[in-house]
Design a protein around this motif. Structure first.
Motif, PDB file in Angstrom:
ATOM      1  N   VAL A   1      10.695  -0.348  18.760  1.00  0.00           N
ATOM      2  CA  VAL A   1      11.817  -0.170  19.411  1.00  0.00           C
ATOM      3  C   VAL A   1      13.002  -0.795  18.442  1.00  0.00           C
ATOM      4  N   VAL A   2      13.982  -0.040  18.247  1.00  0.00           N
ATOM      5  CA  VAL A   2      15.118  -0.364  17.396  1.00  0.00           C
ATOM      6  C   VAL A   2      16.327  -0.764  18.268  1.00  0.00           C
ATOM      7  N   ASP A   3      16.936  -1.837  18.273  1.00  0.00           N
ATOM      8  CA  ASP A   3      18.239  -1.970  19.024  1.00  0.00           C
ATOM      9  C   ASP A   3      19.629  -1.782  17.956  1.00  0.00           C
ATOM     10  N   GLY A   4      20.170  -1.128  18.444  1.00  0.00           N
ATOM     11  CA  GLY A   4      21.600  -1.220  17.457  1.00  0.00           C
ATOM     12  C   GLY A   4      22.879  -0.453  18.550  1.00  0.00           C
ATOM     13  N   PHE A   5      23.998   0.097  17.738  1.00  0.00           N
ATOM     14  CA  PHE A   5      25.206   0.790  18.177  1.00  0.00           C
ATOM     15  C   PHE A   5      24.938   1.979  18.073  1.00  0.00           C
ATOM     16  N   GLU A   6      24.997   2.888  19.059  1.00  0.00           N
ATOM     17  CA  GLU A   6      24.705   4.337  18.994  1.00  0.00           C
ATOM     18  C   GLU A   6      25.735   5.004  18.339  1.00  0.00           C
ATOM     19  N   THR A   7      25.452   6.266  17.682  1.00  0.00           N
ATOM     20  CA  THR A   7      26.352   7.134  16.673  1.00  0.00           C
ATOM     21  C   THR A   7      26.768   8.239  17.567  1.00  0.00           C
ATOM     22  N   ASN A   8      26.322   8.442  18.645  1.00  0.00           N
ATOM     23  CA  ASN A   8      26.757   9.795  19.407  1.00  0.00           C
ATOM     24  C   ASN A   8      27.878   9.665  20.342  1.00  0.00           C
ATOM     25  N   THR A   9      28.686   8.496  20.373  1.00  0.00           N
ATOM     26  CA  THR A   9      29.557   8.429  21.102  1.00  0.00           C
ATOM     27  C   THR A   9      30.727   7.664  20.445  1.00  0.00           C
ATOM     28  N   SER A  10      32.004   7.836  20.904  1.00  0.00           N
ATOM     29  CA  SER A  10      33.110   7.008  20.028  1.00  0.00           C
ATOM     30  C   SER A  10      33.017   5.771  20.424  1.00  0.00           C
ATOM     31  N   ASP A  11      32.765   5.086  21.378  1.00  0.00           N
ATOM     32  CA  ASP A  11      32.501   3.901  21.901  1.00  0.00           C
ATOM     33  C   ASP A  11      31.662   3.118  21.100  1.00  0.00           C
ATOM     34  N   GLY A  12      30.305   3.598  20.575  1.00  0.00           N
ATOM     35  CA  GLY A  12      29.292   2.993  20.175  1.00  0.00           C
ATOM     36  C   GLY A  12      28.580   1.849  21.206  1.00  0.00           C
ATOM     37  N   TRP A  13      28.056   2.204  21.972  1.00  0.00           N
ATOM     38  CA  TRP A  13      27.505   1.273  23.097  1.00  0.00           C
ATOM     39  C   TRP A  13      26.175   0.876  22.602  1.00  0.00           C
ATOM     40  N   ASN A  14      25.590  -0.212  22.958  1.00  0.00           N
ATOM     41  CA  ASN A  14      24.524  -0.719  22.555  1.00  0.00           C
ATOM     42  C   ASN A  14      23.313   0.058  23.354  1.00  0.00           C
ATOM     43  N   THR A  15      22.465   0.439  22.457  1.00  0.00           N
ATOM     44  CA  THR A  15      21.245   1.317  22.856  1.00  0.00           C
ATOM     45  C   THR A  15      19.923   0.760  22.195  1.00  0.00           C
ATOM     46  N   ASN A  16      18.979   0.945  22.946  1.00  0.00           N
ATOM     47  CA  ASN A  16      17.541   0.741  22.315  1.00  0.00           C
ATOM     48  C   ASN A  16      16.924   2.219  22.022  1.00  0.00           C
ATOM     49  N   TYR A  17      16.051   2.401  20.915  1.00  0.00           N
ATOM     50  CA  TYR A  17      15.502   3.513  20.620  1.00  0.00           C
ATOM     51  C   TYR A  17      13.943   3.220  20.579  1.00  0.00           C
ATOM     52  N   TYR A  18      13.255   4.243  21.027  1.00  0.00           N
ATOM     53  CA  TYR A  18      11.706   4.028  20.844  1.00  0.00           C
ATOM     54  C   TYR A  18      11.182   4.898  19.999  1.00  0.00           C
ATOM     55  N   ILE A  19      10.536   4.516  18.879  1.00  0.00           N
ATOM     56  CA  ILE A  19      10.023   5.093  17.655  1.00  0.00           C
ATOM     57  C   ILE A  19       8.598   5.156  17.898  1.00  0.00           C
TER      58      ILE A  19
ATOM     59  N   GLY B   1       0.938  -1.172  -0.227  1.00  0.00           N
ATOM     60  CA  GLY B   1      -0.163   0.041   0.052  1.00  0.00           C
ATOM     61  C   GLY B   1       0.789   1.236   0.022  1.00  0.00           C
ATOM     62  N   GLY B   2       2.317   1.092   0.338  1.00  0.00           N
ATOM     63  CA  GLY B   2       3.133   2.332   0.299  1.00  0.00           C
ATOM     64  C   GLY B   2       4.289   1.810   1.044  1.00  0.00           C
ATOM     65  N   ARG B   3       5.245   2.810   0.870  1.00  0.00           N
ATOM     66  CA  ARG B   3       6.745   2.565   1.363  1.00  0.00           C
ATOM     67  C   ARG B   3       7.193   3.679   2.040  1.00  0.00           C
ATOM     68  N   TYR B   4       7.899   3.665   3.307  1.00  0.00           N
ATOM     69  CA  TYR B   4       8.684   4.728   3.673  1.00  0.00           C
ATOM     70  C   TYR B   4      10.032   4.367   4.392  1.00  0.00           C
ATOM     71  N   THR B   5      10.846   4.968   4.652  1.00  0.00           N
ATOM     72  CA  THR B   5      12.020   4.877   5.446  1.00  0.00           C
ATOM     73  C   THR B   5      12.134   5.497   6.609  1.00  0.00           C
ATOM     74  N   LEU B   6      12.756   5.130   7.715  1.00  0.00           N
ATOM     75  CA  LEU B   6      13.268   5.794   8.644  1.00  0.00           C
ATOM     76  C   LEU B   6      14.566   5.345   9.339  1.00  0.00           C
ATOM     77  N   LYS B   7      15.255   6.358   9.983  1.00  0.00           N
ATOM     78  CA  LYS B   7      16.653   6.075  10.196  1.00  0.00           C
ATOM     79  C   LYS B   7      17.016   6.370  11.440  1.00  0.00           C
ATOM     80  N   PRO B   8      16.965   5.537  12.444  1.00  0.00           N
ATOM     81  CA  PRO B   8      17.134   5.710  13.754  1.00  0.00           C
ATOM     82  C   PRO B   8      18.865   6.080  13.817  1.00  0.00           C
ATOM     83  N   PRO B   9      19.281   6.810  15.203  1.00  0.00           N
ATOM     84  CA  PRO B   9      20.521   7.154  15.232  1.00  0.00           C
ATOM     85  C   PRO B   9      21.671   5.838  15.616  1.00  0.00           C
ATOM     86  N   ILE B  10      21.646   4.883  14.977  1.00  0.00           N
ATOM     87  CA  ILE B  10      22.351   3.636  15.231  1.00  0.00           C
ATOM     88  C   ILE B  10      23.460   3.693  13.952  1.00  0.00           C
TER      89      ILE B  10
END
Length: 490
Positions: free
Chosen positions: A239-257, A205-214
């Motif tokens: 809820v998207v789990d991934g490695f965050e982009t806002n630190t140099s270490d890239g810790w595992n984080t979840n994001y609620y969308i 019926g349609g398609r779109y994208t989203l880009k969480p900060p991972i």
């Protein structure tokens, strides 16, 4: 947890016995409450069904080609005879079984064509497509009165932008229009969402994208995708789990969308506690979905910083839902209150979890796998803990249950590297309105894998009527290492 530290064997970045990668799909009553994704019903008989991977199964002589097994519920629960075992050599399924495709490791169910029967989206994330190594393939098998049948490819719209199309999958009604949508992840941070009304031709019926900060790239992208209605507005959230982009270490984080009338709103993403495996359900009965996440890794021993606030042996984080989305968070480990067992390094408590109403009191109950548990000197035999919901949330003071293969009435015995509890799934597979428990042990019999069925007796999970389903019994070849039970469809 740092992105280079091992994540437990049952989790999305886990190393399989054969050296490949496992990946858990996410999401999760037939008679659904408003905050918990409905149970699968592939054949429309109003009894819950389940599907489990055998992702490294040999098919047609091709090692690691992969399969999944759909088990149809009945008044007597799950049995090996009432099932459909599917590979890419199955009639009507797109593609052909090929070496190390890993077909079936990842799957998610929903009624994508809105015909009243649940369908199953599945991927072969390592399939080479038109010369694109590990490009990945996603397909949908369609529900019908006879169960799953046929199949349609969901084409990759951006082949050159990523690998492993279908690395993660999730279903939910993200725009609240009454039709299930499909979210597809890969090695890139971008998640593609196919809006409800996906026809058997593959047209959506349609398609779109989203880009969480991972992070994007090999070993990154969304590790898991989980669906449920956290804020009670009728639109499914992600809820998207991934490695965050806002630190140099890239810790595992979840994001609620959050979902909305226009679909998922990435600009409204909120940061949650880390933990790869997640489910969403109303554990305190307030009408809002609660986010339960397994954070199975141990504390670092080298003195390095630990912003993830990890616990030796692992823990689960419960973030309660509210009208405004995620609210307060509490943590549970095997050292909390009267939770059975005790926290020990390497237990991987929280390596898998599932929510469902076992006793029919309208509170979602929690099952937690600890596939790395050592018992009686047996290494990594694994265990499962059952905790019950209440008006105050998950009850850690009384009523908990502990199961291992050494528990009286549970089929089998404790053996090294069985990883019992690497997958757990609560589903009402008897049609009595109470959720029953199916447990994966993908290390059973040197990597053949097995499933254990433990029914609800209406008040709790019981071993009466329990049964084991071996790889051979469900039509999976035991050549090489099929690892039956590695993942369940969500």
């Amino acid at each position: 947890m740092h992105k280079h530290i091992r994540i437990a064997l049952a989790s999305a970045a886990a190393v399989a016995l054969t050296g490949g990668l496992l990946s858990l799909s996410t999401g999760s009553a037939l008679a659904a409450d408003s905050v918990h994704h409905h149970e699968a019903d592939f054949n429309g008989d109003h009894i819950g069904d389940v599907a489990f991977s055998a992702g490294w199964a040999t098919v047609g002589g091709k090692k690691g080609a992969g399969q999944f097994v759909a088990l149809y519920g009945s008044a007597n629960g799950l049995n090996a005879a009432t099932r459909k075992t599917v590979s890419q050599n199955t009639t009507g399924v797109p593609g052909t079984a090929e070496t190390n495709d890993g077909f079936g490791w990842v799957s998610a169910y929903g009624d994508f064509n809105d015909d009243g029967y649940d369908d199953l989206a599945a991927s072969a994330r390592y399939e080479d497509v038109d010369g694109d190594t590990d490009g990945g393939t996603v397909m949908i098998m369609w529900g019908s009165p006879s169960g799953l049948t046929g199949g349609t490819t969901i084409a990759d719209p951006a082949v050159s932008s990523h690998d492993q199309w279908g690395k993660t999958l999730a279903a939910g009604d993200f725009d609240g229009d009454g039709k299930d949508d499909l979210a597809v992840g890969s090695t890139a941070a971008t998640v593609y969402v196919y809006k409800g009304g996906i026809a058997k031709t593959g047209t959506a019926g349609g398609r779109y994208t989203l880009k969480p900060p991972i992070q994007s790239g090999s070993g990154t992208g969304p590790l898991t995708l989980t669906t449920g209605d956290v804020n009670g507005d009728g639109a499914t959230d992600l809820v998207v789990d991934g490695f965050e982009t806002n630190t140099s270490d890239g810790w595992n984080t979840n994001y609620y969308i959050p979902g909305s009338a226009s679909g998922l709103v990435a600009s409204s993403a909120q940061t949650l506690k880390p933990g790869v495996i997640t489910d969403i359900g109303d554990v305190n009965g307030d009408g809002f979905g609660d986010i339960v996440t397994g954070q199975e890794w141990d504390e670092p021993t080298d003195g390095s910083p630990d912003p993830t606030e990890s616990t030796d042996g692992g823990k689960v984080n419960i973030t309660y839902g509210s009208a405004s989305g995620p609210a307060t968070t509490t943590a549970i480990s095997q050292d909390t209150g009267n939770v059975p067992g005790g926290s020990e390094r390497g237990d991987d408590f929280g390596g898998e979890l599932s929510l469902g109403d076992i006793n029919g009191d309208n509170y979602q109950d929690l099952v937690v796998g600890a596939p790395g548990e050592n018992l009686g000197g047996v290494t990594d035999t694994g265990s499962v803990t059952v905790l019950y919901g209440s008006a105050n949330g998950i009850n850690t003071q009384s009523g908990g249950q502990f199961f291992a293969q050494s528990t009286a009435g549970v089929p089998g015995s404790d053996e090294t590297k069985d990883y019992f509890g690497n997958e757990v799934k609560l589903t009402d597979v008897t049609g009595d309105g109470k959720a029953d428990l199916t447990i994966g042990a993908y290390g059973e019999n040197s990597g053949n894998g097995a499933l254990t069925y433990l029914p609800s007796n209406g008040a709790k999970i019981t071993t009466t009527g329990s049964r084991s389903l071996s790889a051979t019994s469900v039509g999976v070849s035991t050549d090489a290492y099929p690892e039956l039970g590695g993942n369940a469809a969500n």
